[in-house]
Design an enzyme around this catalytic site. Structure first.
Site, PDB file in Angstrom:
ATOM      1  N   ASP A  20       0.839  -1.211   0.000  1.00  0.00           N
ATOM      2  CA  ASP A  20       0.000   0.000   0.000  1.00  0.00           C
ATOM      3  C   ASP A  20       0.870   1.256   0.000  1.00  0.00           C
ATOM      4  O   ASP A  20       2.001   1.235   0.489  1.00  0.00           O
ATOM      5  CB  ASP A  20      -0.915  -0.032   1.237  1.00  0.00           C
ATOM      6  CG  ASP A  20      -2.098   0.911   1.092  1.00  0.00           C
ATOM      7  OD1 ASP A  20      -2.350   1.398  -0.029  1.00  0.00           O
ATOM      8  OD2 ASP A  20      -2.776   1.159   2.112  1.00  0.00           O
TER       9      ASP A  20
ATOM     10  N   ASN B  82     -10.863  -2.441  -5.525  1.00  0.00           N
ATOM     11  CA  ASN B  82     -10.062  -1.548  -6.363  1.00  0.00           C
ATOM     12  C   ASN B  82     -10.671  -1.316  -7.751  1.00  0.00           C
ATOM     13  O   ASN B  82     -10.301  -0.360  -8.438  1.00  0.00           O
ATOM     14  CB  ASN B  82      -8.624  -2.069  -6.514  1.00  0.00           C
ATOM     15  CG  ASN B  82      -7.806  -1.999  -5.245  1.00  0.00           C
ATOM     16  OD1 ASN B  82      -6.923  -2.818  -5.014  1.00  0.00           O
ATOM     17  ND2 ASN B  82      -8.055  -1.011  -4.388  1.00  0.00           N
TER      18      ASN B  82
HETATM   19  C1  IPE Z   1      -5.427  -2.803  -0.177  1.00  0.00           C
HETATM   20  O1  IPE Z   1      -5.079  -1.474  -0.371  1.00  0.00           O
HETATM   21  C2  IPE Z   1      -5.466  -3.535  -1.487  1.00  0.00           C
HETATM   22  C3  IPE Z   1      -4.172  -3.722  -2.123  1.00  0.00           C
HETATM   23  C4  IPE Z   1      -3.006  -3.430  -1.616  1.00  0.00           C
HETATM   24  C5  IPE Z   1      -4.220  -4.324  -3.424  1.00  0.00           C
HETATM   25  P1  IPE Z   1      -6.179  -0.350  -0.551  1.00  0.00           P
HETATM   26  O2  IPE Z   1      -5.453   0.933  -0.677  1.00  0.00           O
HETATM   27  O3  IPE Z   1      -7.109  -0.713  -1.637  1.00  0.00           O
HETATM   28  O4  IPE Z   1      -6.968  -0.448   0.833  1.00  0.00           O
HETATM   29  P2  IPE Z   1      -7.775   0.640   1.652  1.00  0.00           P
HETATM   30  O5  IPE Z   1      -8.710   1.294   0.690  1.00  0.00           O
HETATM   31  O6  IPE Z   1      -6.768   1.605   2.200  1.00  0.00           O
HETATM   32  O7  IPE Z   1      -8.444  -0.127   2.732  1.00  0.00           O
HETATM   33  C1  IPE Z   2      -1.532   0.244  -3.369  1.00  0.00           C
HETATM   34  O1  IPE Z   2      -1.319   1.613  -3.385  1.00  0.00           O
HETATM   35  C2  IPE Z   2      -1.778  -0.336  -4.743  1.00  0.00           C
HETATM   36  C3  IPE Z   2      -3.146  -0.822  -4.955  1.00  0.00           C
HETATM   37  C4  IPE Z   2      -4.086  -0.817  -4.062  1.00  0.00           C
HETATM   38  C5  IPE Z   2      -3.467  -1.336  -6.274  1.00  0.00           C
HETATM   39  P1  IPE Z   2      -2.521   2.638  -3.375  1.00  0.00           P
HETATM   40  O2  IPE Z   2      -2.860   2.987  -4.784  1.00  0.00           O
HETATM   41  O3  IPE Z   2      -3.655   2.135  -2.558  1.00  0.00           O
HETATM   42  O4  IPE Z   2      -1.830   3.876  -2.676  1.00  0.00           O
HETATM   43  P2  IPE Z   2      -2.521   4.917  -1.677  1.00  0.00           P
HETATM   44  O5  IPE Z   2      -3.139   4.133  -0.567  1.00  0.00           O
HETATM   45  O6  IPE Z   2      -3.522   5.687  -2.472  1.00  0.00           O
HETATM   46  O7  IPE Z   2      -1.369   5.765  -1.216  1.00  0.00           O
HETATM   47 MG    MG Z   3      -4.109   2.352  -0.604  1.00  0.00          MG
END
Ligand code: IPE
Ligand code: IPE
Ligand code: MG
Length: 242
Positions: free
Chosen positions: A18, A66
């Site tokens: 993340d 996502n």
């Molecule tokens: C969790 O991250 C899913 C992945 C790393 C693929 P998200 O960024 O989607 O999760 P939330 O929204 O912070 O819970």
């Molecule tokens: C994790 O990074 C990747 C996926 C969930 C696909 P994020 O895209 O969730 O990054 P933040 O949470 O917005 O920083």
């Molecule tokens: Mg995220």
């Protein structure tokens, strides 16, 4: 029961990767650049795991939730996934690593599923370790599909409801033979599980680092392993005598 001495190295590490978006914002870049940088971290972390002797690595790459992101971001992530496969397949063969996919694979574009399944088949017999990608993954939908499959067996008369136990449910998960994760790492500081491996995480050790995924380096990986080594896994029992 495993005690501190037994958990020198997790057999199965799972990572909630993340913070790509925040990394991009910090650098004044579009979100997709954060995902690109995150894909580089993936390559490195696969190597750290191999060098550390971790047998199974599960990466949370894309959740069912996502899909609700802007279409351009989803498209960009899918194209990174294709590139990831293309760039990393030779290393899977070289190190005899088995690739597996968990999640609602039918949600993915058919050309991607074909590629993923081709690599799954080509690496199916490898025993040098396992790389598991959670794609369009949701712990709840994994349990829903398991429940449906079990219900079908009951309906066919192949299974009695009283015979359903924890092993029955575990046997109907996406990768039933894979041991539960010993350690779940989450980057970027969020203290939540975000629908990841809900059944399997029952006794996983959790490690959260504020480091954003694209900044996660070997020292951060080592810090996670060091923290894991200090844990005493009690599984509800009384602390083992030292
Ligand atoms: C969790 O991250 C899913 C992945 C790393 C693929 P998200 O960024 O989607 O999760 P939330 O929204 O912070 O819970
Ligand atoms: C994790 O990074 C990747 C996926 C969930 C696909 P994020 O895209 O969730 O990054 P933040 O949470 O917005 O920083
Ligand atoms: Mg995220």
């Amino acid at each position: 029961m495993p005690t501190t001495a037994d958990n020198a190295i997790p057999a199965h590490m799972a990572i909630i990767m993340d913070g790509n978006g925040r990394w991009a914002r910090q650098h004044g870049l579009p979100r997709l650049k954060g995902h690109e940088a995150g894909a580089e971290t993936v390559r490195c972390v696969i190597r750290y795991c191999r060098d550390a002797g971790i047998k199974v690595l599960t990466l949370y790459a894309f959740s069912t939730e996502n899909w609700a992101r802007p279409p351009a971001e989803v498209l960009g992530l899918m194209s990174l996934l294709k590139n990831f496969l293309r760039d990393n397949e030779p290393e899977l063969h070289e190190h005899r690593v088995r690739l597996r996919i968990i999640g609602r694979r039918g949600d993915l574009e058919s050309s991607i599923v074909r590629e993923l399944e081709r690599v799954e088949r080509a690496t199916a017999a490898y025993t040098g370790g396992q790389l598991i990608l959670a794609l369009s993954y949701s712990g709840r939908s994994e349990l829903v599909q398991a429940t449906r499959a079990i219900a079908e067996e009951v309906k066919r008369g192949a299974l009695r409801p009283e015979a359903i136990d924890e092993a029955t449910i575990a046997a109907h998960l996406y990768a039933p033979d894979v041991p539960d994760p010993d350690l779940i790492v989450r980057t970027s500081g969020e203290l939540r599980i975000s629908n990841f491996l809900l059944w399997q995480c029952a006794y996983s050790e959790l490690y959260v680092t504020p480091v954003l995924w694209p900044d996660f380096r070997e020292a951060d990986f080592r810090a996670a392993l060091d923290a894991y080594r200090q844990r005493q896994r009690r599984y509800g029992r009384v602390e083992a005598a030292q």
